[in-house]
Design an enzyme around this catalytic site. Structure first.
Site, PDB file in Angstrom:
ATOM      1  N   CYS A   1      30.442  -9.965  29.988  1.00 16.70           N
ATOM      2  CA  CYS A   1      29.242 -10.810  30.095  1.00 16.70           C
ATOM      3  C   CYS A   1      28.966 -11.473  28.746  1.00 16.70           C
ATOM      4  CB  CYS A   1      28.028  -9.993  30.527  1.00 16.70           C
ATOM      5  SG  CYS A   1      26.543 -11.006  30.560  1.00 16.70           S
TER       6      CYS A   1
ATOM      7  N   LYS B   1      -9.167   8.909  10.030  1.00 17.25           N
ATOM      8  CA  LYS B   1      -8.294   9.633   9.099  1.00 17.25           C
ATOM      9  C   LYS B   1      -8.832  11.044   8.880  1.00 17.25           C
ATOM     10  CE  LYS B   1      -7.414   5.301   6.703  1.00 17.25           C
ATOM     11  NZ  LYS B   1      -7.786   4.420   5.601  1.00 17.25           N
TER      12      LYS B   1
ATOM     13  N   GLU C   1       9.655   1.943 -24.667  1.00 21.10           N
ATOM     14  CA  GLU C   1       9.912   0.800 -25.546  1.00 21.10           C
ATOM     15  C   GLU C   1       9.083  -0.417 -25.120  1.00 21.10           C
ATOM     16  OE1 GLU C   1      14.579   1.556 -26.779  1.00 21.10           O
ATOM     17  OE2 GLU C   1      14.091   0.982 -24.751  1.00 21.10           O
ATOM     18  N   TYR C   2       8.981  -0.569 -23.809  1.00 24.18           N
ATOM     19  CA  TYR C   2       8.208  -1.696 -23.278  1.00 24.18           C
ATOM     20  C   TYR C   2       6.730  -1.542 -23.672  1.00 24.18           C
ATOM     21  CZ  TYR C   2       5.958  -4.786 -19.894  1.00 24.18           C
ATOM     22  OH  TYR C   2       5.192  -5.751 -19.312  1.00 24.18           O
ATOM     23  N   ASP C   3       6.218  -0.309 -23.480  1.00 17.02           N
ATOM     24  CA  ASP C   3       4.824  -0.049 -23.852  1.00 17.02           C
ATOM     25  C   ASP C   3       4.569  -0.365 -25.318  1.00 17.02           C
ATOM     26  OD1 ASP C   3       4.395   2.852 -21.679  1.00 17.02           O
ATOM     27  OD2 ASP C   3       4.286   0.686 -21.314  1.00 17.02           O
TER      28      ASP C   3
ATOM     29  N   TYR D   1      -8.859   0.878   0.753  1.00 18.32           N
ATOM     30  CA  TYR D   1      -9.021   1.978   1.706  1.00 18.32           C
ATOM     31  C   TYR D   1      -7.933   3.049   1.602  1.00 18.32           C
ATOM     32  CZ  TYR D   1      -5.783  -0.984   4.376  1.00 18.32           C
ATOM     33  OH  TYR D   1      -4.724  -1.760   4.759  1.00 18.32           O
TER      34      TYR D   1
ATOM     35  N   SER E   1       2.766   2.313   8.608  1.00 14.61           N
ATOM     36  CA  SER E   1       1.846   1.697   9.564  1.00 14.61           C
ATOM     37  C   SER E   1       1.125   2.810  10.319  1.00 14.61           C
ATOM     38  CB  SER E   1       2.607   0.784  10.506  1.00 14.61           C
ATOM     39  OG  SER E   1       3.643   1.502  11.088  1.00 14.61           O
ATOM     40  N   LEU E   2       0.275   2.427  11.233  1.00 15.99           N
ATOM     41  CA  LEU E   2      -0.525   3.412  11.940  1.00 15.99           C
ATOM     42  C   LEU E   2      -0.146   3.450  13.405  1.00 15.99           C
ATOM     43  CD1 LEU E   2      -4.026   2.483  10.492  1.00 15.99           C
ATOM     44  CD2 LEU E   2      -2.753   4.585  10.042  1.00 15.99           C
TER      45      LEU E   2
ATOM     46  N   GLU F   1     -13.488   4.103  10.089  1.00 13.68           N
ATOM     47  CA  GLU F   1     -13.761   2.865   9.342  1.00 13.68           C
ATOM     48  C   GLU F   1     -13.139   1.690  10.080  1.00 13.68           C
ATOM     49  OE1 GLU F   1     -11.074   4.728   6.475  1.00 13.68           O
ATOM     50  OE2 GLU F   1     -10.438   2.714   5.921  1.00 13.68           O
TER      51      GLU F   1
ATOM     52  N   CYS G   1      24.105 -11.710  37.727  1.00 16.56           N
ATOM     53  CA  CYS G   1      23.736 -12.077  36.367  1.00 16.56           C
ATOM     54  C   CYS G   1      23.838 -13.593  36.199  1.00 16.56           C
ATOM     55  CB  CYS G   1      24.675 -11.365  35.401  1.00 16.56           C
ATOM     56  SG  CYS G   1      24.510 -11.957  33.713  1.00 16.56           S
TER      57      CYS G   1
ATOM     58  N   CYS H   1      26.975 -14.363  33.737  1.00 23.67           N
ATOM     59  CA  CYS H   1      28.400 -14.133  34.015  1.00 23.67           C
ATOM     60  C   CYS H   1      28.700 -14.003  35.504  1.00 23.67           C
ATOM     61  CB  CYS H   1      28.900 -12.887  33.274  1.00 23.67           C
ATOM     62  SG  CYS H   1      28.242 -11.350  33.903  1.00 23.67           S
TER      63      CYS H   1
ATOM     64  N   CYS I   1      22.973  -6.263  34.445  1.00 23.73           N
ATOM     65  CA  CYS I   1      24.240  -6.932  34.682  1.00 23.73           C
ATOM     66  C   CYS I   1      25.335  -5.893  34.522  1.00 23.73           C
ATOM     67  CB  CYS I   1      24.389  -8.047  33.659  1.00 23.73           C
ATOM     68  SG  CYS I   1      26.081  -8.590  33.426  1.00 23.73           S
TER      69      CYS I   1
ATOM     70  N   ASP J   1      -8.385  -6.990   9.907  1.00 26.17           N
ATOM     71  CA  ASP J   1      -7.260  -7.788  10.368  1.00 26.17           C
ATOM     72  C   ASP J   1      -6.827  -8.759   9.272  1.00 26.17           C
ATOM     73  OD1 ASP J   1      -5.321  -8.624  12.027  1.00 26.17           O
ATOM     74  OD2 ASP J   1      -6.611  -9.696  13.428  1.00 26.17           O
TER      75      ASP J   1
ATOM     76  N   ARG K   1       3.056  -5.573   1.630  1.00 22.88           N
ATOM     77  CA  ARG K   1       3.659  -4.453   2.334  1.00 22.88           C
ATOM     78  C   ARG K   1       5.151  -4.697   2.559  1.00 22.88           C
ATOM     79  NH1 ARG K   1       4.481  -3.012   7.730  1.00 22.88           N
ATOM     80  NH2 ARG K   1       4.434  -0.771   7.997  1.00 22.88           N
TER      81      ARG K   1
ATOM     82  N   ASP L   1      10.556   2.511 -20.404  1.00 22.46           N
ATOM     83  CA  ASP L   1       9.126   2.257 -20.253  1.00 22.46           C
ATOM     84  C   ASP L   1       8.424   2.408 -21.597  1.00 22.46           C
ATOM     85  OD1 ASP L   1       9.699   1.925 -17.666  1.00 22.46           O
ATOM     86  OD2 ASP L   1       8.553   3.650 -16.906  1.00 22.46           O
TER      87      ASP L   1
ATOM     88  N   LYS M   1      -7.692   0.881  18.789  1.00 20.49           N
ATOM     89  CA  LYS M   1      -7.744  -0.578  18.892  1.00 20.49           C
ATOM     90  C   LYS M   1      -8.830  -1.051  19.865  1.00 20.49           C
ATOM     91  CE  LYS M   1      -4.807  -2.724  16.968  1.00 20.49           C
ATOM     92  NZ  LYS M   1      -3.373  -2.896  17.071  1.00 20.49           N
TER      93      LYS M   1
HETATM   94  S1  IVH Z   1      -4.815   3.053   6.448  1.00 24.28           S
HETATM   95  C1  IVH Z   1      -0.759   5.345   5.950  1.00 24.28           C
HETATM   96  N1  IVH Z   1      -7.038   1.765   6.859  1.00 24.28           N
HETATM   97  O1  IVH Z   1      -3.371  -1.517   9.388  1.00 24.28           O
HETATM   98  C2  IVH Z   1      -1.580   4.308   6.592  1.00 24.28           C
HETATM   99  N2  IVH Z   1      -5.008   0.618   7.305  1.00 24.28           N
HETATM  100  O2  IVH Z   1      -1.352  -0.557  11.302  1.00 24.28           O
HETATM  101  C3  IVH Z   1      -2.393   3.536   5.639  1.00 24.28           C
HETATM  102  N3  IVH Z   1      -5.304  -1.683   8.039  1.00 24.28           N
HETATM  103  O3  IVH Z   1      -0.587  -1.746   7.319  1.00 24.28           O
HETATM  104  C4  IVH Z   1      -3.194   2.500   6.287  1.00 24.28           C
HETATM  105  N4  IVH Z   1      -7.490  -1.711   7.940  1.00 24.28           N
HETATM  106  O4  IVH Z   1      -2.553  -3.264   6.798  1.00 24.28           O
HETATM  107  C5  IVH Z   1      -5.712   1.715   6.919  1.00 24.28           C
HETATM  108  N5  IVH Z   1      -9.092   0.739   7.118  1.00 24.28           N
HETATM  109  C6  IVH Z   1      -7.770   0.687   7.181  1.00 24.28           C
HETATM  110  C7  IVH Z   1      -7.087  -0.476   7.586  1.00 24.28           C
HETATM  111  C8  IVH Z   1      -5.693  -0.462   7.639  1.00 24.28           C
HETATM  112  C9  IVH Z   1      -6.415  -2.415   8.211  1.00 24.28           C
HETATM  113  C10 IVH Z   1      -3.943  -2.175   8.294  1.00 24.28           C
HETATM  114  C11 IVH Z   1      -2.970  -1.983   7.162  1.00 24.28           C
HETATM  115  C12 IVH Z   1      -1.813  -1.243   7.748  1.00 24.28           C
HETATM  116  C13 IVH Z   1      -1.987  -1.439   9.194  1.00 24.28           C
HETATM  117  C14 IVH Z   1      -1.418  -0.275   9.970  1.00 24.28           C
END
Ligand code: IVH
Length: 714
Positions: free
Chosen positions: A455, A296, A39-41, A232, A86-87, A121, A425, A428, A449, A125, A144, A37, A320
């Site tokens: 099968c 959060k 050398e690159y810098d 976020y 993910s959440l 928050e 089934c 089979c 089955c 989507d 991601r 890193d 949701k």
């Molecule tokens: S927080 C460690 N905040 O939802 C979790 N995610 O189902 C960090 N998303 O992959 C995610 N709005 O693409 C967070 N205000 C928000 C969000 C958000 C949309 C998406 C995000 C994530 C997915 C999880």
């Protein structure tokens, strides 16, 4: 800087550009840097210095104008230094209350300690993106992907005006901001109009439009698509600029990012739910798609203590919005046979658009569900059965498979007949039965089955799963190919079991008709397939475990198991021992964080079957799952030890104590035995403490635990 002529500078800049380009590709695209890193810098610094001295020599394709690797054919892959998770979802107020309750219990954060501050928050989507800055300069932007590894879309991200290319002075050396790329309703409508006018196909919804635009190989196209970005979250940070979620996001705003104006801090569940309703009521006026509200825990120290389970953080949840619905006609009910023999009815629908997506199939789960009876034995859809020709209401929530939620009996054709679920089934002809669940005494909801290995549907589905993307991911061996190989005998070069895949090349060389002469194949594609198979003789342990297709062992559980056992040998031996449900091996299995009784029983069901063991033995002659490299806990004083927590702990909940011990490389057990190395006992410890004393096992207090593991007792 030594004085140098314009000509010399030009020459040197051209050389630097070539060098930097080469190293960018090695680093970003191939993930295999050729130089350090530092050398690159140095190369970059020299480039910047020369350009500062000769601004007229700055070209459009200079390394200072371009970031990361040029996007060539396909995108390069980049591994996320901090995984993108993910959440977990909440669907009603009760789920939100549960979430807060669990967090409080985990942290032992009782009401006397005051309000637990939680942010709320909108859940945007779109698609998430991680943007990395080094010394304030954008170095790459990565999708991601599968959460571990994403695509390098740097060139495209640079075209998004909400994303700063440079951060103000004074920011930490390494900053990785994460957020959502999305498209507004207005921009989406205009884009689709343009697409249609140019004879193209419109996008189904803004999310697809955003994803399609960000993943353009030609970044000029991305530049013409109006993408937006909300910050976020974050990944790697060399320094934390704040101590709460809210302040972090506010800091991002100061650095030039766009943050969502609806984000609020709340002090109670009631307040969270009020914000949820407020956001939901304003949903239509926001001008962009959202599919829920994310909560959060505000304090980052608490987030850190809470940590993660499998793929999602314990400190956040997505509440949701209710699903979107539409009317359509149920054309027929089809029965599919899965890899575990489950006969699954699937509704074939008159295609209909729901929430911007065309739906033509819906899951019907099982026999009772078609009859209108839920998993719990209670009526669903008012107990109405489903019949071919029915007018039905379907609903779709996020990425969830569409469901049929109601039937309009008034519109039912007069000649309709109830659906008769097959007792044999369809693949089979073996009996298909509903077993009695020994735990509940009730009939299992799923008819299976009984054909097992004979099968063909089960065998084929198992093979498809074994080679699928999340499992062995063998290129050139897709669903269609698996089906045709299955039709052939072994002598003809067929595949009947996973082990057969790895003997294919050898058997093919002796077969009368060689693969290269079969329809759809040639010398090159056949060789490529054999090579692709050979390339998968070594694979990540979790992929192998997942590929076995054991019930309830999805990718997440496979990862937990791989991490817990480390090697195939250790896992295999433990599973064989665990078939005795009174064994320590079975208790250890149950003790793995995230693995419950259902999974444990499914595993021992699998390993208790002689034919599975035989197949595994054959398979293990061919493959070599890679052992898991565990985080270096060699410096930890409790690495490799077996610890028992007992009595009432004051500072830690049981879950957190366990999480801490595992972080320090120890194993947590629920009972004291000769194998126990250490007992952490709180007040009111009973028989476990006595037993530990009898066995002469070291016993320490909760405070000692903090001292031992070097965690300051602030
Ligand atoms: S927080 C460690 N905040 O939802 C979790 N995610 O189902 C960090 N998303 O992959 C995610 N709005 O693409 C967070 N205000 C928000 C969000 C958000 C949309 C998406 C995000 C994530 C997915 C999880």
């Amino acid at each position: 800087m030594a004085s140098i002529s314009v000509e010399q500078a030009k020459q040197e800049l051209a050389e630097l550009a070539e060098q930097i380009q080469k190293h960018d590709e090695a680093y970003y695209r191939n993930d295999a840097p050729l130089i350090s890193d530092g050398e690159y810098d140095e190369l970059r610094r020299r480039n910047d210095a020369l350009e500062k001295q000769f601004p007229e020599l700055v070209t459009a394709d200079s390394p200072s104008q371009r970031v990361g690797a040029a996007v060539g054919e396909g995108f390069g892959k980049i591994t996320h230094r901090v995984p993108m998770l993910s959440l977990d979802n909440a669907f009603d107020d009760e789920d939100v209350r549960d979430f807060i309750g669990k967090v409080r219990r985990f942290l032992r954060y009782d009401p006397l300690m005051g309000a637990l501050v939680v942010t709320a928050e909108p859940k945007i989507d779109g698609l998430s993106l991680a943007i990395r800055y080094e010394n304030g300069k954008l170095v790459h932007a990565v999708t991601r992907g599968d959460g571990t590894e994403g695509e390098n879309v740097t060139a495209n991200a640079l075209t998004i005006s909400d994303i700063p290319k440079e951060l103000p002075a004074g920011v930490p050396d390494v900053v990785e901001v994460r957020g959502e790329v999305y498209m507004s309703h207005a921009d989406f409508a205009a884009l689709n109009e343009r697409m249609i006018a140019n004879g193209g196909k419109p996008f189904a919804n803004p999310r697809n439009a955003a994803a399609g635009s960000l993943r353009q190989l030609n970044s000029a196209i991305t530049a013409s698509r109006p993408l937006k970005f909300f910050a976020y979250a974050w990944g790697e940070m060399s320094e934390m600029p704040a101590t709460t979620q809210m302040e972090m996001v506010e800091t991002f705003a100061k650095w030039g990012f766009v943050i969502n104006p609806l984000m609020k801090r709340c002090q109670s569940v009631e307040e969270l739910i009020a914000v949820y309703h407020h956001i939901e009521e304003n949903r239509a006026t926001l001008g962009y798609d959202i599919d829920g509200v994310v909560y959060k825990i505000d304090r980052l120290d608490l987030q850190e203590r809470l940590g993660f389970v499998s793929r999602s953080p314990r400190w956040a949840i997505a509440h949701k919005f209710p699903a979107q619905r539409a009317f359509t006609i149920l054309r027929e009910i089809e029965i599919q046979v899965g890899r575990t023999g489950a006969l699954t009815p699937v509704a074939k629908l008159e295609p209909v658009t729901v929430g911007g997506v065309v739906v033509s199939n819906a899951t019907l789960h099982n026999e009772d569900y078609v009859k209108g009876i839920g998993q719990d034995g209670k009526p669903i859809r008012g107990g109405k059965d489903l019949r071919a020709g029915d007018t039905v209401i379907i609903q779709r929530a996020g990425d969830v498979i569409p469901q049929i939620v109601d039937v309009d009996l008034e519109k039912r054709p007069e000649d309709s007949v109830p659906f008769e679920f097959p007792q044999v089934c369809p693949a089979c002809g073996s009996h298909a039965v509903r077993e009695e669940n020994t735990k509940t005494g009730r009939m299992d909801a799923v008819r299976r089955c009984t054909g097992g290995l004979i099968c063909p549907a089960q065998a084929v589905e198992k093979l498809k799963h074994f080679v699928s993307r999340g499992a062995l991911d063998i290129e050139g061996l897709g669903d269609k190919q698996v089906e045709t190989f299955y039709e052939l005998s072994l002598e003809e070069g067929g595949i009947r079991t996973p082990a057969d895949i790895f003997t294919l090349r050898e058997r093919d060389s002796k077969a009368l008709v060689k693969l290269r002469n079969r329809e759809g194949w040639g010398a090159v594609s056949a060789r490529n397939l054999f090579d692709a198979i050979d390339a998968r003789r070594e694979m990540d342990l979790f992929r192998f475990i997942f590929g076995l297709g054991i019930r309830h062992v999805g990718e997440g559980n496979a990862k937990l198991l791989a991490r817990a056992y480390g090697s195939w040998q250790a896992f295999y031996e433990a599973m064989v021992k665990a078939c005795d449900h009174d064994s320590e091996a079975f208790r250890d299995l149950n003790d793995i964080d995230g693995i419950g009784m259902t999974v444990a029983l499914a595993l021992t069901d699998f390993f208790g079957e002689q034919h599975n063991i035989e197949q595994l033995d054959k398979l293990m002659k061919e493959v070599n799952p890679r052992s898991v490299v565990v985080a270096d806990t060699s410096a930890s004083p409790v690495a490799g030890q077996t610890i028992v927590f007992t009595g009432s702990l004051v500072r830690l909940s049981r879950d957190e104590a366990k999480a801490q011990a595992e972080m320090f490389g120890a194993k947590v057990s629920g009972s004291v035995s000769k194998k126990t190395d250490l007992v952490v006992a709180g007040p009111k410890a009973g028989s476990k403490l006595t037993k530990a004393q009898e066995l002469g096992i070291k016993v320490i207090s909760e405070d000692d635990w903090f001292d031992l593991t070097g965690q300051s007792s602030s």
